[in-house]
Scaffold this active site. Structure first.
Site, PDB file in Angstrom:
ATOM      1  N   LYS A   1       0.752  26.600 -29.288  1.00  0.00           N
ATOM      2  CA  LYS A   1      -0.483  27.008 -30.763  1.00  0.00           C
ATOM      3  C   LYS A   1      -1.004  27.390 -30.624  1.00  0.00           C
ATOM      4  CE  LYS A   1       1.337  21.777 -32.042  1.00  0.00           C
ATOM      5  NZ  LYS A   1       1.057  20.984 -31.841  1.00  0.00           N
TER       6      LYS A   1
ATOM      7  N   GLN B   1      -2.915  15.844 -30.105  1.00  0.00           N
ATOM      8  CA  GLN B   1      -1.572  16.074 -29.111  1.00  0.00           C
ATOM      9  C   GLN B   1      -0.742  14.804 -29.448  1.00  0.00           C
ATOM     10  OE1 GLN B   1       0.082  18.756 -29.734  1.00  0.00           O
ATOM     11  NE2 GLN B   1       2.078  17.564 -29.493  1.00  0.00           N
TER      12      GLN B   1
ATOM     13  N   ASP C   1      -2.968  17.711 -39.424  1.00  0.00           N
ATOM     14  CA  ASP C   1      -1.632  17.481 -38.963  1.00  0.00           C
ATOM     15  C   ASP C   1      -1.567  16.716 -39.869  1.00  0.00           C
ATOM     16  OD1 ASP C   1      -0.344  18.041 -37.055  1.00  0.00           O
ATOM     17  OD2 ASP C   1      -1.275  16.625 -35.535  1.00  0.00           O
TER      18      ASP C   1
END
Ligand code: NAP
Length: 294
Positions: A53, A97, A120
């Site tokens: 990422k 994460q 997200d």
């Protein structure tokens, strides 16, 4: 022989377009889009995902601030850090994460991220908007990437029989919800308690598999002409990456199929970039990025 849906090539094109777009903003004197990525602990797979990422952000001109916090980080410390970035106007997106260490309540963390910065798309407000078909949902990156890929490769979705195997909040459920929006297509969602998986998979025009079990789907479980999207990422004993689908067997029967690696994975990262740029655009009074506005 099936068409291979090349996610790697498409993701590269998306990154190139995003770079040009961001260069345009910088020329106008605007700041770079920015993304905070928080990793707690040292799960090796998570480290690889975060590094991918970070690299992708750098390539297109998104400023990424990566925080590698020790596994002992307390929930309060993590929540305080999120609060700080929620309040920082120069930060567009915040990503924590997953999975988190077991002493941290994942639900609390997801809910602590401002829904406007929730790149997200896991916050209940974004999930709720997606479920009810309301405007403005930030769509979770993997389902968004799959949707963009289906559209790019002109795979018809309207009125197709869709089967999603796996019902996680991250992939399976939001994927199914995307097809339910605007009554695009009927969807069956299968999970661990589905009694006879093959009964469902055999009916699929589009089969999306997100479970994490190599060879779960074998050629006898699909019909001729199916489109197969393999989300699974599994590492074999000899270190190879494979999906959830018997790729070699099924590609003989399918109309189209995604490879692993090189299919859904790169599209997930590309969608993260798109969601970040979309939030940035809206903050600056522009429309959302067209690829995220579905
Ligand atoms: P997850 O949270 O573990 O969810 C897996 C789902 O599959 C659950 O609903 C589970 O049910 C169900 N399941 C388990 N065994 C099954 C079976 N035999 N038949 C039918 N359903 C079964 O995993 P996830 O986060 O959704 O990820 C799934 C896979 O996709 C993993 O391999 C992950 O690494 C990969 N992934 C890839 C990307 C990408 O960008 N390519 C992104 C995200 C995830 P229960 O919960 O009831 O057990």
């Amino acid at each position: 022989m099936a068409q291979i849906l090349d996610g790697k090539a498409l993701a590269k094109r998306i990154r190139e377009d995003l770079k040009k777009e961001i260069d345009g903003y910088l020329k106008k004197g605007m700041r770079n889009p920015s993304l905070v990525v928080i990793l707690v602990g040292d799960d090796p797979a998570s480290k690889v995902y975060v590094e991918n990422k970070r690299k992708a952000c750098k390539e297109v001109g998104i400023n990424s601030l990566v925080f590698n916090l020790p596994a002992e980080t307390t929930q309060e410390e993590l929540l305080n850090l999120i609060k700080k970035f929620n309040e920082d106007d120069d930060i567009d997106g915040i990503l924590v994460q997953l999975p988190l260490p077991s002493h941290i309540n994942t639900q609390k963390v997801i809910q602590a991220i401002s829904p406007e910065k929730d790149v997200d798309g896991f916050h209940p407000l974004n999930m709720g908007k997606l479920a009810t078909g309301m405007d403005g949902a930030i769509i979770p990156c993997t389902p968004l990437g799959i949707w963009i890929m289906l559209k790019h490769y002109k795979i018809p979705t309207f009125k197709r029989d869709v089967v999603v195997v796996g019902a996680s909040n991250i992939v399976g459920k939001p994927m199914a919800l995307l097809f339910l929006r605007k009554e695009e297509a009927p969807v069956s969602v299968c999970h661990i308690n589905t009694k006879n998986l093959k009964n469902y998979t055999k009916t699929a025009d589009i089969l999306i598999v997100a479970v994490g079990k190599p060879n779960l789907i074998t050629p006898d479980m699909v019909k001729e002409g199916v489109v197969v999207i393999d989300v699974g990422i599994n590492r074999t004993e000899d270190g190879k990456l494979v999906g959830d689908v018997d790729f070699e067997g099924i590609k003989e029967k399918a109309q189209a199929i995604t490879p692993v690696p090189g299919g859904v994975g790169p599209m997930t990262v590309a969608s993260l970039l798109l969601n970040t740029v979309s939030i940035y655009r809206m903050k600056h009074g522009f429309t959302p990025h067209p690829l995220t506005d579905i």
